[in-house]
Design a protein around this motif. Sequence first.
Motif, PDB file in Angstrom:
ATOM      1  N   ASP A 148      -6.989  -6.373  -0.612  1.00  0.00           N
ATOM      2  CA  ASP A 148      -6.331  -7.250  -1.586  1.00  0.00           C
ATOM      3  C   ASP A 148      -7.303  -8.279  -2.156  1.00  0.00           C
ATOM      4  N   ARG A 161      -3.710   2.335  -4.143  1.00  0.00           N
ATOM      5  CA  ARG A 161      -2.987   1.101  -3.871  1.00  0.00           C
ATOM      6  C   ARG A 161      -2.303   0.636  -5.144  1.00  0.00           C
ATOM      7  N   ASP A 182      -5.947  -4.552   5.152  1.00  0.00           N
ATOM      8  CA  ASP A 182      -5.084  -4.769   3.988  1.00  0.00           C
ATOM      9  C   ASP A 182      -5.485  -6.024   3.227  1.00  0.00           C
ATOM     10  N   LEU A 196       0.818  -1.207   0.000  1.00  0.00           N
ATOM     11  CA  LEU A 196       0.000   0.000   0.000  1.00  0.00           C
ATOM     12  C   LEU A 196       0.854   1.261   0.000  1.00  0.00           C
TER      13      LEU A 196
END
Length: 571
Positions: free
Chosen positions: A191, A264, A187, A85
């Motif tokens: 993803d 991102r 996170d 990130l």
Amino acid sequence: MNPNLVITTLVEQGVLPRDHAQELLQALQESGRAPEDFLINEGHVDEQTFYQAIANSIGANVVDLSDFELENRLRDKIPVGLARLHRVLPIAEVDGTLYVTLSDPLDVEKLAELRFALNQNIQISVASIPRIEELITQYYESVDYAAEGFSTLTQKELQAKLSELSVRAAGNLSDDEKAQYVTEIIDNLIDIGIKAKASDIHFEPFETYMDVRMRVDGTLRSLLTKADRKAYNSIARELTSRLKVISGLNIAESRLPQDGRIQRTVLREGKPYSVDLRVSTLPTQFGESVVLRILDRSAVQLDLDKLGVPERVKALLRDMIKIPNGIIIVTGPTGSGKTTTLYACLREINEPNSKLLTVEDPVEYDIDGIMQVPVNDHIGLDFARCLRAFLRQDPDRILVGETRDLETAQIAIQASLTGHLVFTSLHTNDSTGAVTRLIDMGVEPFLISASLELVVAQRLVRRICPNCIEPYEPTDDEILLLGLSAHEIGDKKFSKGRGCDECGETGYRGRKGIFETLRIGDTLREMINQRAPGVVLRQKAIELGMRTLRDEGLQAIFDGETSVEEILKYT
């Protein structure tokens, strides 16, 4: 790095001449290259001087990473999701202080977020940015998702990983430990959403539980089991706060809606791509609902040839987008792919000898060579005001993201009548509904008939998963709802998806567009002038050869691309 900030920094450090700064900044922006690549390789500054000036400006040292190898103990200091990130690389740890390098060393907010997320003293060093990216790719981007628990996106694997994290985060932990687990959860969820090509991720708080869902192929899927939802309820506030921090929102404000943005970087086929996530918070009875809209340009094909548009529709679009003036409207509900179709059309005519301007709310995908303006209602920059300014900018083609009111519609028509081709969108159920909607807004019929050239109504229907497709016999009720007779069905075959791990047990994977095109000819123009009702316009269009959304949907069923259920749902 921000080009403006880089040029300003180098001027203040005495590396670049102040009187040429504006000229150099314009050349840098027009090149579309990274500042370090442009300035060093074009000979404006040597590499050592460039990085030393950046380091001096933030009080850091320059380090040489040419022979650097990242130890596992250091790699584990920063979670994979956080490293990806923030594009951060740990290089040393001395007396409890973690030394890192960033691909954007001038971004002080990233450093503050790292300190908050890791709860550790962090010092920054400056190094060659291409080398930093190379090392991040080597040690973080190349990590197999299997090692992280996300080798495939089956429901069981997702639930297992998320359950483990949520139980640990909801346990009897210190604030620092809980913050670390919450960071890892966020996170990993981001993803997962990007990897699954989801359009949105929803964080939804209720009285006794919290749900996390993502929308894939237009359908919401929960990522949590019933037990996990209760576990997540104990960390709901921490999850919301973390999302606010990384999207630049005010974590102290929970009474008003807020909008933010997360950027991102992901790796696809060995190349880094930037993914934007638009963040929206909404105060509810039991906390703040947060929705992340994923705008992944690399996952969206902004090309008519790659959109799966039928040849007949594609040929018509290519003919119409080359006309010198008029209005082309794409209609459909939210999430039907209107913006993608409009962008694909713009890219077809994006040539050096044409000036293209767009006004959007918001700008979803950046397109090189096109001037794109985001609406900002807070300062009075709405669609109508932008359109008035556009007419003084000598454009050839104009895109109005959405025609919402009479003023915008009138200016768009004025632009088309004065020699401009205007693209826009409306929320209507079918193509002829666009005419009715404009009249309802207060637009005079003679102006509509004089400017409107083409209306495209579209829907996105889910494709049957090719891995679990099987023959299917529709019920009599379904056949009746489709408006078919036994004679019309004949020996035509129907299919559906059984459900498998590849499609998350849904029976569908991916989506297909179906299109209804209404070309405005002399007959329809006369009927519009006479204020003919929408149903009469539609019947005449069908008589003139228009294929309806239902016709296109039936063809997709018979071709084995989608199911009866999808066509009945969307047409």
